[in-house]
Design a protein around this motif. Structure first.
Motif, PDB file in Angstrom:
ATOM      1  N   LEU A 215      62.647 116.358  77.211  1.00 35.59           N
ATOM      2  CA  LEU A 215      63.241 115.276  76.436  1.00 35.59           C
ATOM      3  C   LEU A 215      63.922 114.308  77.400  1.00 35.59           C
ATOM      4  O   LEU A 215      64.683 114.722  78.279  1.00 35.59           O
ATOM      5  CB  LEU A 215      64.262 115.819  75.442  1.00 35.59           C
ATOM      6  CG  LEU A 215      63.746 116.840  74.420  1.00 35.59           C
ATOM      7  CD1 LEU A 215      64.906 117.395  73.604  1.00 35.59           C
ATOM      8  CD2 LEU A 215      62.710 116.223  73.509  1.00 35.59           C
ATOM      9  N   ARG A 216      63.668 113.014  77.200  1.00 32.87           N
ATOM     10  CA  ARG A 216      64.262 112.009  78.087  1.00 32.87           C
ATOM     11  C   ARG A 216      64.543 110.737  77.288  1.00 32.87           C
ATOM     12  O   ARG A 216      63.699 110.296  76.503  1.00 32.87           O
ATOM     13  CB  ARG A 216      63.285 111.689  79.225  1.00 32.87           C
ATOM     14  CG  ARG A 216      63.864 110.806  80.311  1.00 32.87           C
ATOM     15  CD  ARG A 216      64.650 111.616  81.309  1.00 32.87           C
ATOM     16  NE  ARG A 216      65.026 110.819  82.480  1.00 32.87           N
ATOM     17  CZ  ARG A 216      65.616 111.324  83.547  1.00 32.87           C
ATOM     18  NH1 ARG A 216      65.873 112.634  83.628  1.00 32.87           N
ATOM     19  NH2 ARG A 216      65.940 110.546  84.576  1.00 32.87           N
TER      20      ARG A 216
ATOM     21  N   ASP B  67      60.288  96.514  81.877  1.00 31.84           N
ATOM     22  CA  ASP B  67      59.142  96.041  82.656  1.00 31.84           C
ATOM     23  C   ASP B  67      58.796  97.024  83.771  1.00 31.84           C
ATOM     24  O   ASP B  67      57.617  97.323  84.008  1.00 31.84           O
ATOM     25  CB  ASP B  67      59.455  94.666  83.250  1.00 31.84           C
ATOM     26  CG  ASP B  67      59.531  93.575  82.190  1.00 31.84           C
ATOM     27  OD1 ASP B  67      59.058  93.828  81.059  1.00 31.84           O
ATOM     28  OD2 ASP B  67      60.070  92.493  82.478  1.00 31.84           O
ATOM     29  N   ALA B  68      59.835  97.535  84.439  1.00 35.31           N
ATOM     30  CA  ALA B  68      59.580  98.458  85.550  1.00 35.31           C
ATOM     31  C   ALA B  68      58.954  99.752  85.053  1.00 35.31           C
ATOM     32  O   ALA B  68      57.996 100.274  85.651  1.00 35.31           O
ATOM     33  CB  ALA B  68      60.883  98.762  86.297  1.00 35.31           C
ATOM     34  N   ALA B  69      59.470 100.282  83.938  1.00 38.02           N
ATOM     35  CA  ALA B  69      58.917 101.522  83.387  1.00 38.02           C
ATOM     36  C   ALA B  69      57.495 101.308  82.888  1.00 38.02           C
ATOM     37  O   ALA B  69      56.625 102.179  83.048  1.00 38.02           O
ATOM     38  CB  ALA B  69      59.808 102.035  82.264  1.00 38.02           C
TER      39      ALA B  69
ATOM     40  N   GLY C  25      63.871 105.927  85.272  1.00 35.29           N
ATOM     41  CA  GLY C  25      63.871 105.761  86.718  1.00 35.29           C
ATOM     42  C   GLY C  25      64.047 107.086  87.440  1.00 35.29           C
ATOM     43  O   GLY C  25      64.804 107.954  87.013  1.00 35.29           O
ATOM     44  N   GLY C  26      63.337 107.251  88.537  1.00 36.11           N
ATOM     45  CA  GLY C  26      63.489 108.451  89.357  1.00 36.11           C
ATOM     46  C   GLY C  26      62.727 109.659  88.874  1.00 36.11           C
ATOM     47  O   GLY C  26      62.845 110.745  89.464  1.00 36.11           O
TER      48      GLY C  26
END
Length: 873
Positions: free
Chosen positions: A652-653, A681-683, A659-660
């Motif tokens: 679960l997140r 956007d980065a994800a 990130g990471g």
């Protein structure tokens, strides 16, 4: 007598808003000084701080141990192993003959005759189904203290004339999260600002461990808490049920009977009249203190799976109470400062008015309940549908779940005595069952089996369609007294009723003999996915059939469908003996029929076990996102399916904390529906890389499916032609303001069951017996048809007859018709699976559950087409 001294010194936090027991007690009543007060036990007044679950258990159990008016039993445990306590409150004399009282009560309902001699009223009180609604839990404390300590003729009369059944509390896990949250953000000086973190708690504490709303569980019974209390409710069949809640802090106080037009047609009108008479007692109390309240507005009695409506569909009266919340102890509201302690007192006092209002109509309510069941038998006699026949064919797990559901609702089920055929479907006696309408639970049978699509009003507090055979993907048909030409129903014959099903055994399968070549099991049973993961997690090599095939085993020639699981003996690093023990354990534990195979082929030219029509399956590793705009309810339903039912680990997140991550750990990313589903956007770029280059699979549900289609498949939204846009712009609409609620709700899909056409040859369609798959629809957005891959649409909504049960406006039906329901498309080395609906809705749609599990296990079995295809106009 002091049975336990658990209280410490009074808390320094929030004392100004606490209520000592002297302020909560009923004025004019003398209380036994030998009964320990809540203040003495807790070390503080009610409303000062949350009462932890262990404190509730300790204090209330202590009352039961020392009072001859109260008995307690543990009726179940939560996922987190907290006990659910059930209290029986009545006079000592009634306790001595409690079994007699219960049996006389139930016998009177069956016979319709008034029992001879004195018969107490049976009253049920629900406290704490929503963990965030603090007053609804802590009100159990002054209520049980009152009946343990209050003295005088009035209290003695109430105890003598009633048996009061109290569940305290219904949702211990959510309650415990709430207590921890409030204490975490508590302060020496009480903060009444609604923006304060202490007041910002909703789904996290409202729900149970797996984030299920337990007040939707009375009908569905997928959670242990609901199974426990519903079983007890049916054991007693109470005459009146009080259900205590909190609502938004800006609201005042609400009590049933609710909106007049928003009542399930299965509930007799007389129930409303009797409830209004009980409500007079609430009004007297509230008016005496000049309190603000409302009734007959805002809350309905349609969905029979809520705590205040389920009783009404089962012969009782159900009364909902809602008080404006003060979750952190005290909070500012438009109608002044609201106090947690005062809310506790209000719920306590309206518990007493519920009891007194019931006793004021004791004979009328008892007669109503007897007539409810007798009139049900009369309605069954007049109903042209005399029974329902159903089957799940080879899925014994799903069959057991459905039988258990019916039994929990006290619905009688018989085995089918002989094979019958209806509408081209054969119902084999060995695999089929009959639910007769001629039974006391006639109305509940209708509530479970009826397909309802016409409504007096189209505003719903909850979902509008709950036809459970459709949710379970059960094949079923009505059996009628007369069958019109062309009607898809069977003729009822009493001889079709075989033995009544009284015991439901856990499904088990015969243990397979030791195989020389390998083992095979079908993908049809619900527990097949659980069995497959069990094998993969133990490093057993597994292959899955992409086509039907024939093999030879000790039982002779055997035929299997696409999706069947094959465990070869060749190239295994796990020993044959270990694999055999695992297969025997799976057959015994999961009820999956496993066959030993002696040869790699049969006698006809079908797929061979060593050929290209069998593909290896890898162990899935699932990353499930939640929060930050994603629905906690939807995420909890996925978590429950994979973790609790399939015994698969799930990471679960939170959606905003990607990130990471070590993406190489995961094979699947699951994104559920919600109001803000987009990744950063980065994800987004990292997920695209993970799919295209590292072979990851995205499974996106509801709103996430639309975002994923635009993001990963470059679908783009269809634009109206310019002339249509201009025409729309020129339209001028004007409605009366009073029509706003009805017009706004007209095109909302609050929850209806719709048909989908499923490609059963696609890996995501493996294990299904036919193409028609019911799905729960509670969004209005539709997926676009994919470009360039005509094999990508796994299922679609039909052009006609899309609505099966519930409310969907004609406009929304037209928009939904002939659009994709499920799209599955390879992308680079990975895959994108888009599911327009929630296939795991409330843990109940066992039919679409399998489709989601297929996406987890079989997405990698998909092939991309060899060429590009133009989309047909």
């Amino acid at each position: 007598m002091r049975y336990l001294l658990a209280g410490l010194s009074a808390s320094l936090i929030g004392i100004a808003h606490a209520a000592p027991i002297e302020d909560i007690r009923v004025p004019g009543i003398v209380y036994d000084a030998d009964v320990q007060t809540p203040d003495e036990y807790l070390g503080h007044g009610l409303g000062d701080k949350p009462v932890r679950h262990d404190q509730l258990v300790g204090y209330l159990s202590g009352l039961a141990e020392t009072s001859d008016r109260i008995k307690v039993e543990t009726i179940g445990y939560t996922h987190e192993r907290r006990p659910i306590l059930f209290f029986t409150v009545t006079s000592p004399e009634n306790h001595e003959r409690l079994d007699e009282i219960k049996q006389r009560h139930l016998a009177s309902l069956e016979s319709g005759e008034e029992p001879k001699g004195d018969q107490p009223s049976i009253i049920w009180i629900n406290y704490g189904v929503h963990g965030a609604e603090s007053a609804g839990m802590d009100a159990s404390i002054p209520t049980l203290y009152h009946f343990a300590a209050a003295q005088g003729d009035e209290v003695e009369r109430q105890l003598d004339e009633s048996v009061i059944l109290i569940v305290a509390i219904l949702n211990p896990d959510g309650h415990s999260r709430r207590a921890d949250h409030v204490e975490t953000f508590s302060s020496v000086v009480p903060v009444t600002d609604p923006a304060h973190a202490q007041h910002q708690l909703w789904v996290e504490a409202r729900t149970n461990h797996y984030w299920f709303d337990l007040n939707r569980q009375w009908l569905l019974l997928t959670q242990p808490e609901a199974k426990a209390w519903t079983t007890k409710w049916q054991e007693w069949k109470p005459q009146v049920s009080g259900d205590f809640h909190e609502m938004g802090s800006q609201s005042t106080f609400y009590f049933h009977p609710g909106e007049p037009k928003r009542k399930n047609p299965l509930i007799p009108d007389e129930a409303r009249d009797l409830t209004k008479n009980i409500a007079d007692r609430h009004r007297e109390f509230l008016d005496s203190e000049a309190r603000l309240y409302f009734t007959e507005q805002g809350f309905d009695n349609f969905y029979i799976g809520k705590g205040s409506t389920y009783p009404q569909a089962n012969g009782g009266l159900g009364i909902l109470f809602e008080v404006g919340a003060a979750r952190g102890g005290a909070i500012e509201s438009p109608s002044g400062e609201r106090s947690y302690a005062d809310n506790i007192r209000t719920h306590f006092r309206t518990t007493l008015t519920t009891i007194q209002g019931t006793l004021d109509q004791q004979e009328e309510i008892a007669a109503y309940q007897r007539n409810f069941f007798q009139s049900a038998l009369k309605e069954a006699e007049d109903d042209q549908t005399k029974a329902y026949v159903f089957t799940t064919n080879g899925d014994r797990t799903r069959r057991t779940r459905f039988l258990e559901l019916l039994k929990s609702h006290d619905i009688k089920v018989h085995r089918l005595a002989e094979d019958i055929e209806i509408g081209g479907k054969t119902y084999a006696a060995a695999l089929s069952f009959v639910v007769p309408m001629d039974q006391m639970q006639y109305r509940m049978v209708r509530g479970v089996f009826d397909r309802v699509t016409d409504f007096e009003e189209n505003i719903f507090y909850d979902v509008s369609g709950w036809t459970l055979p459709l949710a379970y993907d059960v094949d079923y048909a009505p059996l009628k007294s007369r069958v019109a030409r062309g009607e898809d129903a069977g003729r009822f014959n009493p001889d079709l009723l075989g033995a009544e099903v009284t015991e439901i055994e856990k499904p088990t399968a015969s243990r397979p003999s030791e195989a020389s070549y390998g083992y095979v099991f079908e993908w049809t049973d619900r527990n097949a996915a659980k069995a497959l993961y069990r094998l993969l997690s133990e490093d057993v090599l597994v292959r899955v059939a992409l086509e039907p095939f024939e093999v030879r085993g000790e039982e002779g020639l055997m035929n299997f469908e696409a999706g069947a699981v094959f465990v070869p003996m060749a190239r295994q690093e796990v020993s044959k003996r270990t694999i055999h023990r695992m297969m025997q354990a799976i057959a015994q534990d999961e009820g999956v029929e496993i066959h030993a195979v002696t040869s790699g082929a049969g006698d006809v030219a079908t797929a061979s076990l060593g050929g290209g029509s069998f593909r290896p399956v890898e162990e899935p590793s699932v990353l499930l996102l939640f929060d930050d705009g994603l629905s906690r309810y939807d995420a909890g339903e996925v978590w429950h399916l994979l973790d609790f039912e399939m015994r698969m680990p799930v990471t679960l997140r939170r959606k905003d904390q990607l990130g990471g991550l070590d993406w190489s750990r995961y094979t699947h990313l699951v994104m559920v529906g919600g109001g803000n589903v987009a990744l950063s956007d980065a994800a987004t770029e990292r997920v695209k890389q993970w799919v295209r280059e590292e072979g990851g699979t995205v499974v996106a549900l509801r709103q996430s499916a639309h975002w994923a289609q635009d993001t990963f498949l470059d679908a783009g939204k269809r634009e109206k032609p310019a002339d249509e846009q201009d025409a729309d712009h020129q339209k001028k609409l004007r409605f009366n303001y009073a029509e706003m609620d009805v017009r706004d709700a007209e095109h909302v899909i609050g929850g209806a069951i719709v048909a989908t056409d499923l490609d059963t040859t696609h890996p995501l369609g493996f294990g299904y017996g036919d193409r028609m798959l019911p799905a729960l629809r509670n969004t209005t957005a539709v997926l676009d048809w994919p470009k360039g891959n005509p094999y990508a649409v796994v299922s679609a909504y039909p052009k006609e007859d899309v609505l099966l049960s519930g409310y969907v406006s004609e406009k929304r039906r037209g928009e939904l018709a002939d659009t994709p329901a499920v799209i599955a498309q390879p992308l680079g080395r990975g895959n994108i699976v888009l599911i327009a609906d929630n296939p795991v809705f409330r843990g109940t749609f066992l039919g679409t559950n399998k489709l989601f599990l297929n996406a987890i296990f079989f997405a990698d079995l998909m092939d991309a087409p060899s060429g590009d295809y133009a989309v047909e106009e």
